[in-house]
Scaffold this active site. Structure first.
Site, PDB file in Angstrom:
ATOM      1  CB  ALA A  49     -57.728  51.854 -19.289  1.00  8.16           C
ATOM      2  CB  VAL A  50     -59.504  51.575 -25.050  1.00  5.67           C
ATOM      3  CG1 VAL A  50     -60.425  52.065 -26.042  1.00  5.67           C
ATOM      4  CG2 VAL A  50     -57.953  52.144 -25.048  1.00  5.67           C
ATOM      5  CE  LYS A  52     -69.593  48.209 -22.206  1.00  6.09           C
ATOM      6  NZ  LYS A  52     -71.039  47.085 -22.295  1.00  6.09           N
ATOM      7  CE1 TYR A  53     -60.130  43.985 -21.304  1.00 10.86           C
ATOM      8  CE2 TYR A  53     -61.530  45.032 -22.889  1.00 10.86           C
ATOM      9  CZ  TYR A  53     -60.738  43.993 -22.447  1.00 10.86           C
ATOM     10  OH  TYR A  53     -60.921  42.585 -22.946  1.00 10.86           O
ATOM     11  CG  ASP A 138     -53.119  42.369 -21.132  1.00 12.59           C
ATOM     12  OD1 ASP A 138     -52.595  43.204 -22.004  1.00 12.59           O
ATOM     13  OD2 ASP A 138     -53.616  41.287 -21.368  1.00 12.59           O
ATOM     14  CG  HIS A 160     -50.644  31.847 -22.093  1.00  7.51           C
ATOM     15  ND1 HIS A 160     -51.281  31.136 -21.263  1.00  7.51           N
ATOM     16  CD2 HIS A 160     -50.997  32.607 -22.860  1.00  7.51           C
ATOM     17  CE1 HIS A 160     -52.564  31.598 -21.820  1.00  7.51           C
ATOM     18  NE2 HIS A 160     -52.497  32.642 -22.384  1.00  7.51           N
ATOM     19  N   PRO A 161     -49.852  30.928 -18.601  1.00  3.94           N
ATOM     20  CG  PRO A 161     -51.376  32.072 -17.479  1.00  3.94           C
ATOM     21  CD  PRO A 161     -50.498  32.659 -18.499  1.00  3.94           C
ATOM     22  N   GLY A 162     -51.507  29.118 -19.235  1.00  9.33           N
ATOM     23  CA  GLY A 162     -52.291  28.200 -19.759  1.00  9.33           C
ATOM     24  C   GLY A 162     -51.601  26.919 -20.599  1.00  9.33           C
ATOM     25  CD  GLU A 230     -51.120  35.293 -26.081  1.00  4.48           C
ATOM     26  OE1 GLU A 230     -51.268  35.706 -25.126  1.00  4.48           O
ATOM     27  OE2 GLU A 230     -51.869  34.563 -26.400  1.00  4.48           O
TER      28      GLU A 230
END
Length: 281
Positions: A49-50, A52-53, A138, A160-162, A230
């Site tokens: 969590a870097v 703005k994440y 993530d 991968h869902p895509g 990835e």
């Protein structure tokens, strides 16, 4: 593509190298949990969590507590450049959280790439003596359903869902031969997502070490793989086949229409404005 596991004939449930592709309806959660409970396992998980994440971390941790290996020993490692902003989320007995401070980086590609080295260091310096498995996830995602013992394996990849319905020719592999992540047109089994992977400590250590070396070899040559870690993950998992493959239920994308074969979304990436949250695009 039809498979051959009990309960599902509408999806592929076995790979060409004879390991399971895990979908809802292909396993008995009660039986699996009872078998693993006796082993007193500890599951480690990492999340970054870097910048703005950090805004996604609270929901990630809250939903993780509800769905991720409930009833098991879990140790979550939060890597962040804003340790004072890590939310206080109540955890059940046997579950704990450790915050690791990391430097702020100006390129999201560098943030992505640095994860492999940090996970490798964590395994080598802290986890060897007590954790059994580790998952790297993530932060800009939320849990919606069970993620448990059905996902355990030596090396675990997530479809991968895509691209899980696409032909190999449509996978966004790194296609430049100069890169260590290069995939030739005839290579590849699936396209795995970089936002969720895991396995036992030894296999994930080997995986992170190899990908880190290959990434920096590329950098020395002045190139960067198409999809950073990835791309390197997909090259590695082509050569070193996963011992278990998780269906897109384990990292769906919220902007996608839910297809009929997706009976349950367990974990999903939320809709966001990348131009606003990434330090560069």
């Amino acid at each position: 593509m039809p498979g051959d596991a009990p309960g599902r004939t509408d999806v592929q449930t076995m790979t060409s190298w004879s390991v399971p592709v895990v979908w809802e309806g292909t396993f008995d959660p009660v039986l699996l949990d009872s078998l693993y409970q006796a082993k007193n396992l500890t599951i480690a998980a990492t999340v970054f969590a870097v910048g703005k994440y950090i805004r996604f971390l609270k929901k990630f941790l809250e939903t993780m507590e509800q769905h991720f290996f409930t009833g098991f020993n879990v140790h979550v490692f939060v890597f962040t450049d804003q340790p004072n902003e890590v939310p206080k989320v109540k955890m059940a007995s046997g579950r704990q959280r450790t915050v690791k401070t990391v430097p702020t980086l100006n390129r999201w590609q560098d943030i992505s790439a640095s994860r492999m080295l940090l996970v490798l260091t964590l395994i080598e310096e802290e986890l060897r003596d007590y954790a059994d498995f580790i998952f790297c996830l993530d932060v800009d995602s939320e849990f919606h359903g069970r993620w448990g013992t059905e996902s355990l394996g030596d090396l675990v990849g997530v479809l991968h869902p895509g691209y899980y319905k696409s032909d190999r020719s449509g996978f966004p592999y790194e296609r430049r031969p100069i890169s260590k992540a290069y995939m030739a047109p005839e290579e590849g089994d699936f396209y795995y997502c970089g936002g969720a992977f895991g396995g036992n400590l030894q296999e994930v250590e080997r995986f992170c070490q190899t990908c880190s070396i290959n990434f920096w070899d590329d950098r020395i040559k002045g190139i960067e793989a198409a999809w950073q870690e990835e791309s390197h993950l997909n090259r590695y998992m082509w050569i070193n086949k996963p011992s278990k493959v998780l269906s897109p239920e384990y990292l769906w994308q919220d902007f996608l229409a839910r297809n009929p074969e997706i009976h349950l979304i367990r974990f999903s990436g939320i809709v966001k404005n990348y131009a606003e949250i990434r330090p560069n695009v």
